[in-house]
Write a protein that holds these residues in place. Structure first.
Motif, PDB file in Angstrom:
ATOM      1  N   ALA A  60       0.660  -1.444  -0.013  1.00 36.18           N
ATOM      2  CA  ALA A  60      -0.134   0.068   0.293  1.00 36.18           C
ATOM      3  C   ALA A  60       1.138   1.160  -0.017  1.00 36.18           C
ATOM      4  O   ALA A  60       0.794   2.295  -0.793  1.00 36.18           O
ATOM      5  N   LYS A  61       1.845   1.456   1.252  1.00 33.42           N
ATOM      6  CA  LYS A  61       2.693   2.710   0.348  1.00 33.42           C
ATOM      7  C   LYS A  61       3.547   2.378  -0.691  1.00 33.42           C
ATOM      8  O   LYS A  61       3.732   3.893  -0.852  1.00 33.42           O
ATOM      9  N   GLU A  62       4.140   1.577  -1.036  1.00 32.09           N
ATOM     10  CA  GLU A  62       4.648   1.421  -2.388  1.00 32.09           C
ATOM     11  C   GLU A  62       3.366   1.622  -2.994  1.00 32.09           C
ATOM     12  O   GLU A  62       3.860   3.237  -4.456  1.00 32.09           O
ATOM     13  N   TYR A  63       2.664   1.620  -3.191  1.00 31.23           N
ATOM     14  CA  TYR A  63       1.709   2.621  -4.254  1.00 31.23           C
ATOM     15  C   TYR A  63       1.160   3.461  -4.620  1.00 31.23           C
ATOM     16  O   TYR A  63       1.206   4.237  -4.695  1.00 31.23           O
ATOM     17  N   PHE A  64       1.139   3.958  -3.027  1.00 31.24           N
ATOM     18  CA  PHE A  64       0.765   5.766  -3.037  1.00 31.24           C
ATOM     19  C   PHE A  64       1.971   6.101  -3.519  1.00 31.24           C
ATOM     20  O   PHE A  64       2.164   7.221  -3.401  1.00 31.24           O
ATOM     21  N   GLU A  65       3.039   5.873  -3.302  1.00 29.77           N
ATOM     22  CA  GLU A  65       4.613   6.634  -3.476  1.00 29.77           C
ATOM     23  C   GLU A  65       4.616   6.794  -4.565  1.00 29.77           C
ATOM     24  O   GLU A  65       5.419   7.873  -5.838  1.00 29.77           O
ATOM     25  N   ASN A  66       4.665   5.523  -5.609  1.00 29.17           N
ATOM     26  CA  ASN A  66       4.189   5.658  -6.761  1.00 29.17           C
ATOM     27  C   ASN A  66       3.159   6.231  -7.449  1.00 29.17           C
ATOM     28  O   ASN A  66       3.700   7.073  -8.726  1.00 29.17           O
ATOM     29  N   GLY A  67       2.087   6.657  -6.845  1.00 30.16           N
ATOM     30  CA  GLY A  67       1.390   7.906  -7.090  1.00 30.16           C
ATOM     31  C   GLY A  67       1.646   9.163  -7.112  1.00 30.16           C
ATOM     32  O   GLY A  67       0.947   9.891  -7.924  1.00 30.16           O
ATOM     33  N   GLY A  68       2.282   9.859  -5.637  1.00 30.83           N
ATOM     34  CA  GLY A  68       3.650  11.083  -5.754  1.00 30.83           C
ATOM     35  C   GLY A  68       1.415  11.880  -6.085  1.00 30.83           C
ATOM     36  O   GLY A  68       0.558  11.584  -5.003  1.00 30.83           O
ATOM     37  N   GLU A  69       1.966  13.003  -7.073  1.00 32.17           N
ATOM     38  CA  GLU A  69       1.236  14.043  -6.552  1.00 32.17           C
ATOM     39  C   GLU A  69      -0.228  13.919  -7.050  1.00 32.17           C
ATOM     40  O   GLU A  69      -0.754  14.354  -7.448  1.00 32.17           O
ATOM     41  N   ASP A  70      -0.415  13.024  -8.239  1.00 28.09           N
ATOM     42  CA  ASP A  70      -1.310  12.362  -8.725  1.00 28.09           C
ATOM     43  C   ASP A  70      -2.820  11.963  -8.054  1.00 28.09           C
ATOM     44  O   ASP A  70      -3.727  12.149  -7.992  1.00 28.09           O
ATOM     45  N   PHE A  71      -2.645  11.415  -6.234  1.00 21.95           N
ATOM     46  CA  PHE A  71      -3.691  11.318  -5.213  1.00 21.95           C
ATOM     47  C   PHE A  71      -4.053  12.593  -5.179  1.00 21.95           C
ATOM     48  O   PHE A  71      -5.282  12.785  -5.021  1.00 21.95           O
ATOM     49  N   PHE A  72      -3.384  13.184  -5.440  1.00 21.30           N
ATOM     50  CA  PHE A  72      -4.121  15.109  -4.917  1.00 21.30           C
ATOM     51  C   PHE A  72      -4.216  15.989  -6.010  1.00 21.30           C
ATOM     52  O   PHE A  72      -5.033  17.368  -5.430  1.00 21.30           O
ATOM     53  N   THR A  73      -4.621  15.758  -6.629  1.00 20.85           N
ATOM     54  CA  THR A  73      -4.817  16.473  -8.341  1.00 20.85           C
ATOM     55  C   THR A  73      -6.330  16.910  -7.347  1.00 20.85           C
ATOM     56  O   THR A  73      -6.718  18.468  -7.793  1.00 20.85           O
ATOM     57  N   PHE A  74      -7.109  17.071  -6.905  1.00 24.91           N
ATOM     58  CA  PHE A  74      -8.130  17.735  -6.965  1.00 24.91           C
ATOM     59  C   PHE A  74      -8.025  18.769  -6.221  1.00 24.91           C
ATOM     60  O   PHE A  74      -8.735  19.706  -5.943  1.00 24.91           O
ATOM     61  N   LEU A  75      -7.200  18.598  -4.943  1.00 25.69           N
ATOM     62  CA  LEU A  75      -6.802  20.176  -4.405  1.00 25.69           C
ATOM     63  C   LEU A  75      -6.479  20.741  -5.222  1.00 25.69           C
ATOM     64  O   LEU A  75      -6.557  22.387  -5.033  1.00 25.69           O
ATOM     65  N   GLY A  76      -6.235  20.430  -6.400  1.00 26.80           N
ATOM     66  CA  GLY A  76      -5.819  21.913  -7.086  1.00 26.80           C
ATOM     67  C   GLY A  76      -6.762  22.851  -8.517  1.00 26.80           C
ATOM     68  O   GLY A  76      -6.152  23.505  -9.026  1.00 26.80           O
ATOM     69  N   ASP A  77      -7.892  21.609  -8.169  1.00 26.68           N
ATOM     70  CA  ASP A  77      -8.462  22.548  -8.873  1.00 26.68           C
ATOM     71  C   ASP A  77     -10.472  21.739  -8.677  1.00 26.68           C
ATOM     72  O   ASP A  77     -10.174  20.862  -8.447  1.00 26.68           O
ATOM     73  N   GLY A  78     -10.894  22.485  -8.614  1.00 24.27           N
ATOM     74  CA  GLY A  78     -12.201  22.505  -7.703  1.00 24.27           C
ATOM     75  C   GLY A  78     -13.479  21.681  -8.888  1.00 24.27           C
ATOM     76  O   GLY A  78     -14.480  21.013  -8.904  1.00 24.27           O
ATOM     77  N   SER A  79     -13.096  21.278  -9.993  1.00 22.72           N
ATOM     78  CA  SER A  79     -14.088  21.128 -11.407  1.00 22.72           C
ATOM     79  C   SER A  79     -13.117  19.220 -11.133  1.00 22.72           C
ATOM     80  O   SER A  79     -14.214  18.612 -11.890  1.00 22.72           O
ATOM     81  N   VAL A  80     -12.341  19.206 -10.671  1.00 26.17           N
ATOM     82  CA  VAL A  80     -11.466  17.562 -10.805  1.00 26.17           C
ATOM     83  C   VAL A  80     -12.440  17.029  -8.979  1.00 26.17           C
ATOM     84  O   VAL A  80     -12.481  17.599  -8.423  1.00 26.17           O
ATOM     85  N   PRO A  81     -13.435  15.604  -9.211  1.00 20.75           N
ATOM     86  CA  PRO A  81     -13.611  14.713  -8.180  1.00 20.75           C
ATOM     87  C   PRO A  81     -12.538  14.894  -7.265  1.00 20.75           C
ATOM     88  O   PRO A  81     -11.532  14.269  -8.226  1.00 20.75           O
ATOM     89  N   LEU A  82     -13.535  13.905  -6.202  1.00 19.73           N
ATOM     90  CA  LEU A  82     -12.416  13.488  -5.279  1.00 19.73           C
ATOM     91  C   LEU A  82     -11.929  11.685  -5.797  1.00 19.73           C
ATOM     92  O   LEU A  82     -10.867  11.617  -5.346  1.00 19.73           O
TER      93      LEU A  82
END
Length: 133
Positions: A101-123
């Motif tokens: 799970a940690k490897e999966y999260f680390e490999n996703g990087g900032e893609d996990f948080f795309t929704f933080l920069g654009d209000g039209s992007v769903p969670l």
């Protein structure tokens, strides 16, 4: 594919992380030993982020501006920061469910948080994932 499409697709990563943590980590731990397991803290932070998001409604119920105001607020960002901190603090044994799970999260990087920069992007992209199934 435009940047909005990429954001929409990658927004589902936090949902995918939630499922991976739940399935790989929590269910692999005997029920009597789950209290205090590191995965519980991760799931708790993700659940809180979802509850905050639900407080203003999903995409059809609020404007992108309303979602950005929520997502950039101190309470919301505090939970995002805590989620990142919890993942960073993990030191699971290699090959375990929590390690995966940690490897999966680390490999996703900032893609996990795309929704933080654009209000039209769903969670998450639950709707898209259900349509694919």
């Amino acid at each position: 594919m435009n940047s909005h499409d990429i954001g929409f697709l990658s927004s589902g990563l936090i949902f995918s992380a939630r499922l991976r943590i739940r399935c790989d980590c929590v269910k692999s731990v005997p029920a009597g030993e789950r209290a205090g397991h590191p995965a519980q803290g991760l799931l708790g932070e993700i659940a809180t982020i979802y509850r905050l998001e639900d407080s203003i409604g999903r995409l059809g119920d609020s404007s992108p501006e309303e979602r950005m105001a929520l997502r950039t607020g101190a309470e919301y960002m505090g939970h995002v920061d805590e989620l990142r901190r919890l993942f960073a603090s993990l030191d699971p044994d290699e090959g375990t469910a929590l390690w995966r799970a940690k490897e999966y999260f680390e490999n996703g990087g900032e893609d996990f948080f795309t929704f933080l920069g654009d209000g039209s992007v769903p969670l998450d992209n639950n709707r898209a994932e259900r349509a694919v199934k």
